[in-house]
Design a protein around this motif. Structure first.
Motif, PDB file in Angstrom:
ATOM      1  N   GLY A 121       1.647 -21.978   6.844  1.00  0.00           N
ATOM      2  CA  GLY A 121       2.143 -20.734   7.411  1.00  0.00           C
ATOM      3  C   GLY A 121       2.933 -19.916   6.401  1.00  0.00           C
ATOM      4  N   GLU A 122       3.633 -20.614   5.503  1.00  0.00           N
ATOM      5  CA  GLU A 122       4.448 -19.902   4.506  1.00  0.00           C
ATOM      6  C   GLU A 122       3.587 -19.117   3.520  1.00  0.00           C
ATOM      7  OE1 GLU A 122       6.139 -23.659   3.541  1.00  0.00           O
ATOM      8  OE2 GLU A 122       8.172 -22.913   3.925  1.00  0.00           O
ATOM      9  N   SER A 123       2.533 -19.738   3.026  1.00  0.00           N
ATOM     10  CA  SER A 123       1.678 -19.007   2.083  1.00  0.00           C
ATOM     11  C   SER A 123       0.874 -17.931   2.810  1.00  0.00           C
ATOM     12  CB  SER A 123       0.763 -19.946   1.297  1.00  0.00           C
ATOM     13  OG  SER A 123      -0.132 -20.615   2.129  1.00  0.00           O
ATOM     14  N   ARG A 124       0.468 -18.191   4.046  1.00  0.00           N
ATOM     15  CA  ARG A 124      -0.233 -17.172   4.828  1.00  0.00           C
ATOM     16  C   ARG A 124       0.662 -15.944   4.999  1.00  0.00           C
ATOM     17  NH1 ARG A 124      -0.995 -19.930   8.986  1.00  0.00           N
ATOM     18  NH2 ARG A 124      -2.905 -20.870   8.234  1.00  0.00           N
ATOM     19  N   GLN A 125       1.913 -16.178   5.336  1.00  0.00           N
ATOM     20  CA  GLN A 125       2.860 -15.074   5.510  1.00  0.00           C
ATOM     21  C   GLN A 125       3.081 -14.326   4.201  1.00  0.00           C
ATOM     22  OE1 GLN A 125       4.281 -14.157   8.597  1.00  0.00           O
ATOM     23  NE2 GLN A 125       4.687 -12.339   7.378  1.00  0.00           N
ATOM     24  N   LEU A 126       3.181 -15.058   3.103  1.00  0.00           N
ATOM     25  CA  LEU A 126       3.354 -14.427   1.795  1.00  0.00           C
ATOM     26  C   LEU A 126       2.198 -13.485   1.500  1.00  0.00           C
ATOM     27  CD1 LEU A 126       4.751 -14.238  -1.046  1.00  0.00           C
ATOM     28  CD2 LEU A 126       3.220 -16.106  -1.717  1.00  0.00           C
ATOM     29  N   PHE A 127       0.958 -13.949   1.680  1.00  0.00           N
ATOM     30  CA  PHE A 127      -0.201 -13.108   1.372  1.00  0.00           C
ATOM     31  C   PHE A 127      -0.360 -11.955   2.362  1.00  0.00           C
ATOM     32  CE2 PHE A 127      -1.564 -16.962  -1.020  1.00  0.00           C
ATOM     33  CZ  PHE A 127      -1.536 -16.360  -2.275  1.00  0.00           C
ATOM     34  N   GLU A 128       0.013 -12.173   3.619  1.00  0.00           N
ATOM     35  CA  GLU A 128      -0.012 -11.064   4.577  1.00  0.00           C
ATOM     36  C   GLU A 128       1.016 -10.005   4.182  1.00  0.00           C
ATOM     37  OE1 GLU A 128       0.530 -12.968   8.388  1.00  0.00           O
ATOM     38  OE2 GLU A 128      -1.571 -13.620   8.458  1.00  0.00           O
ATOM     39  N   ASN A 129       2.192 -10.454   3.733  1.00  0.00           N
ATOM     40  CA  ASN A 129       3.221  -9.506   3.280  1.00  0.00           C
ATOM     41  C   ASN A 129       2.756  -8.745   2.041  1.00  0.00           C
ATOM     42  OD1 ASN A 129       4.886 -10.355   5.354  1.00  0.00           O
ATOM     43  ND2 ASN A 129       6.168 -11.643   4.052  1.00  0.00           N
ATOM     44  N   ALA A 131      -0.376  -8.057   1.234  1.00  0.00           N
ATOM     45  CA  ALA A 131      -1.386  -7.091   1.679  1.00  0.00           C
ATOM     46  C   ALA A 131      -0.709  -5.868   2.293  1.00  0.00           C
ATOM     47  CB  ALA A 131      -2.344  -7.740   2.684  1.00  0.00           C
ATOM     48  N   GLN A 132       0.327  -6.094   3.091  1.00  0.00           N
ATOM     49  CA  GLN A 132       1.061  -4.989   3.709  1.00  0.00           C
ATOM     50  C   GLN A 132       1.764  -4.139   2.654  1.00  0.00           C
ATOM     51  OE1 GLN A 132       0.989  -4.058   6.991  1.00  0.00           O
ATOM     52  NE2 GLN A 132       2.017  -2.259   6.186  1.00  0.00           N
ATOM     53  N   LEU A 133       2.362  -4.778   1.654  1.00  0.00           N
ATOM     54  CA  LEU A 133       3.014  -4.051   0.567  1.00  0.00           C
ATOM     55  C   LEU A 133       2.007  -3.158  -0.148  1.00  0.00           C
ATOM     56  CD1 LEU A 133       5.406  -3.513  -1.392  1.00  0.00           C
ATOM     57  CD2 LEU A 133       4.640  -5.538  -2.674  1.00  0.00           C
ATOM     58  N   GLU A 134       0.839  -3.707  -0.465  1.00  0.00           N
ATOM     59  CA  GLU A 134      -0.201  -2.917  -1.144  1.00  0.00           C
ATOM     60  C   GLU A 134      -0.669  -1.757  -0.270  1.00  0.00           C
ATOM     61  OE1 GLU A 134      -1.570  -2.806  -4.160  1.00  0.00           O
ATOM     62  OE2 GLU A 134      -0.546  -4.546  -4.971  1.00  0.00           O
ATOM     63  N   GLU A 135      -0.818  -2.005   1.028  1.00  0.00           N
ATOM     64  CA  GLU A 135      -1.247  -0.931   1.933  1.00  0.00           C
ATOM     65  C   GLU A 135      -0.204   0.179   1.995  1.00  0.00           C
ATOM     66  OE1 GLU A 135      -2.028  -3.088   5.543  1.00  0.00           O
ATOM     67  OE2 GLU A 135      -4.095  -3.521   4.936  1.00  0.00           O
ATOM     68  N   THR A 136       1.060  -0.202   2.045  1.00  0.00           N
ATOM     69  CA  THR A 136       2.138   0.789   2.076  1.00  0.00           C
ATOM     70  C   THR A 136       2.140   1.616   0.795  1.00  0.00           C
ATOM     71  OG1 THR A 136       3.472  -0.650   3.491  1.00  0.00           O
ATOM     72  CG2 THR A 136       4.645   1.078   2.275  1.00  0.00           C
ATOM     73  N   GLU A 137       1.999   0.954  -0.343  1.00  0.00           N
ATOM     74  CA  GLU A 137       1.960   1.661  -1.624  1.00  0.00           C
ATOM     75  C   GLU A 137       0.716   2.529  -1.735  1.00  0.00           C
ATOM     76  OE1 GLU A 137       4.201   1.950  -4.219  1.00  0.00           O
ATOM     77  OE2 GLU A 137       5.561   1.057  -2.782  1.00  0.00           O
ATOM     78  N   LYS A 138      -0.379   2.083  -1.166  1.00  0.00           N
ATOM     79  CA  LYS A 138      -1.611   2.868  -1.174  1.00  0.00           C
ATOM     80  C   LYS A 138      -1.401   4.171  -0.390  1.00  0.00           C
ATOM     81  CE  LYS A 138      -6.415   2.652   0.334  1.00  0.00           C
ATOM     82  NZ  LYS A 138      -7.445   1.815   0.965  1.00  0.00           N
ATOM     83  N   ILE A 139      -0.742   4.074   0.744  1.00  0.00           N
ATOM     84  CA  ILE A 139      -0.465   5.265   1.556  1.00  0.00           C
ATOM     85  C   ILE A 139       0.432   6.227   0.784  1.00  0.00           C
ATOM     86  CG2 ILE A 139       0.744   6.072   3.637  1.00  0.00           C
ATOM     87  CD1 ILE A 139      -0.344   3.459   4.997  1.00  0.00           C
ATOM     88  N   ARG A 140       1.436   5.699   0.087  1.00  0.00           N
ATOM     89  CA  ARG A 140       2.310   6.558  -0.730  1.00  0.00           C
ATOM     90  C   ARG A 140       1.513   7.280  -1.808  1.00  0.00           C
ATOM     91  NH1 ARG A 140       7.027   3.515  -3.257  1.00  0.00           N
ATOM     92  NH2 ARG A 140       7.080   5.472  -4.361  1.00  0.00           N
ATOM     93  N   THR A 141       0.567   6.580  -2.410  1.00  0.00           N
ATOM     94  CA  THR A 141      -0.261   7.175  -3.453  1.00  0.00           C
ATOM     95  C   THR A 141      -1.117   8.302  -2.881  1.00  0.00           C
ATOM     96  OG1 THR A 141      -0.329   5.092  -4.668  1.00  0.00           O
ATOM     97  CG2 THR A 141      -2.048   6.692  -5.182  1.00  0.00           C
ATOM     98  N   VAL A 142      -1.708   8.059  -1.726  1.00  0.00           N
ATOM     99  CA  VAL A 142      -2.549   9.075  -1.089  1.00  0.00           C
ATOM    100  C   VAL A 142      -1.714  10.299  -0.726  1.00  0.00           C
ATOM    101  CG1 VAL A 142      -3.915   9.611   0.969  1.00  0.00           C
ATOM    102  CG2 VAL A 142      -4.276   7.456  -0.261  1.00  0.00           C
ATOM    103  N   ARG A 143      -0.526  10.083  -0.194  1.00  0.00           N
ATOM    104  CA  ARG A 143       0.349  11.212   0.154  1.00  0.00           C
ATOM    105  C   ARG A 143       0.739  12.007  -1.100  1.00  0.00           C
ATOM    106  NH1 ARG A 143       4.105   8.103   4.511  1.00  0.00           N
ATOM    107  NH2 ARG A 143       2.712   8.371   6.273  1.00  0.00           N
ATOM    108  N   ALA A 144       1.036  11.298  -2.162  1.00  0.00           N
ATOM    109  CA  ALA A 144       1.381  11.985  -3.422  1.00  0.00           C
ATOM    110  C   ALA A 144       0.201  12.795  -3.935  1.00  0.00           C
ATOM    111  CB  ALA A 144       1.826  10.976  -4.463  1.00  0.00           C
ATOM    112  N   ALA A 145      -0.987  12.235  -3.802  1.00  0.00           N
ATOM    113  CA  ALA A 145      -2.185  12.959  -4.246  1.00  0.00           C
ATOM    114  C   ALA A 145      -2.418  14.204  -3.415  1.00  0.00           C
ATOM    115  CB  ALA A 145      -3.401  12.039  -4.174  1.00  0.00           C
TER     116      ALA A 145
END
Length: 151
Positions: A121-129, A131-145
């Protein structure tokens, strides 16, 4: 398929972000277009933030999780940055964003796959977090663009 530890995956991700950051910085040194330079600066900062996040995870993740083995064969960083073969100082803002989003999508897919195959569960949570971090940063990039048209 080979196996790697969670630490290996984090190292790979950090190297990928650092490589992308360096690429954007090199392109900044070569471009003469102000909007492109501003977008490259933003993308370099984006990658730098994510590289530091990987470093922080090394320091704040338990050794037990870091030493877990997962089925993962790290590809070459060049393969992950495949869209960068056409990188040159005259890229448009849209082309730069497309490359940045490919990198984000590559890592989101990787992290989701790792989370789905995690045995703890710990590693699953780490990788889910991650993925969420990357998605959040992706949204920031799109907004900046999207706001780049206002620059």
């Amino acid at each position: 398929m080979s196996y790697s530890t969670v630490k290996d995956v984090l190292d790979y991700s950090q190297q990928l972000h650092e490589h992308a950051r360096n690429l954007y910085q090199q392109l900044r040194d070569q471009t003469q277009r102000e909007r492109v330079d501003m977008m490259l600066q933003l993308l370099a900062e984006h990658e730098n933030t994510l590289a530091h996040s990987m470093q922080n995870l090394h320091e704040h993740t338990s050794q037990k999780v870091l030493s877990e083995w997962h089925q993962f064969e790290p590809g070459s960083i060049a393969k992950a940055l495949d869209g960068c073969k056409q990188c040159h100082p005259d890229l448009s803002v849209d082309e730069l964003v497309e490359i940045a989003l490919k990198i984000d999508d590559y890592l989101i897919h990787l992290y989701r796959q790792m989370a789905s195959e995690a045995t703890s569960g710990e590693s699953r949570q780490l990788f889910e977090n991650l993925a969420q971090l990357e998605e959040t940063e992706k949204i920031r990039t799109v907004r900046a663009a999207l706001s780049a048209n206002d620059w």
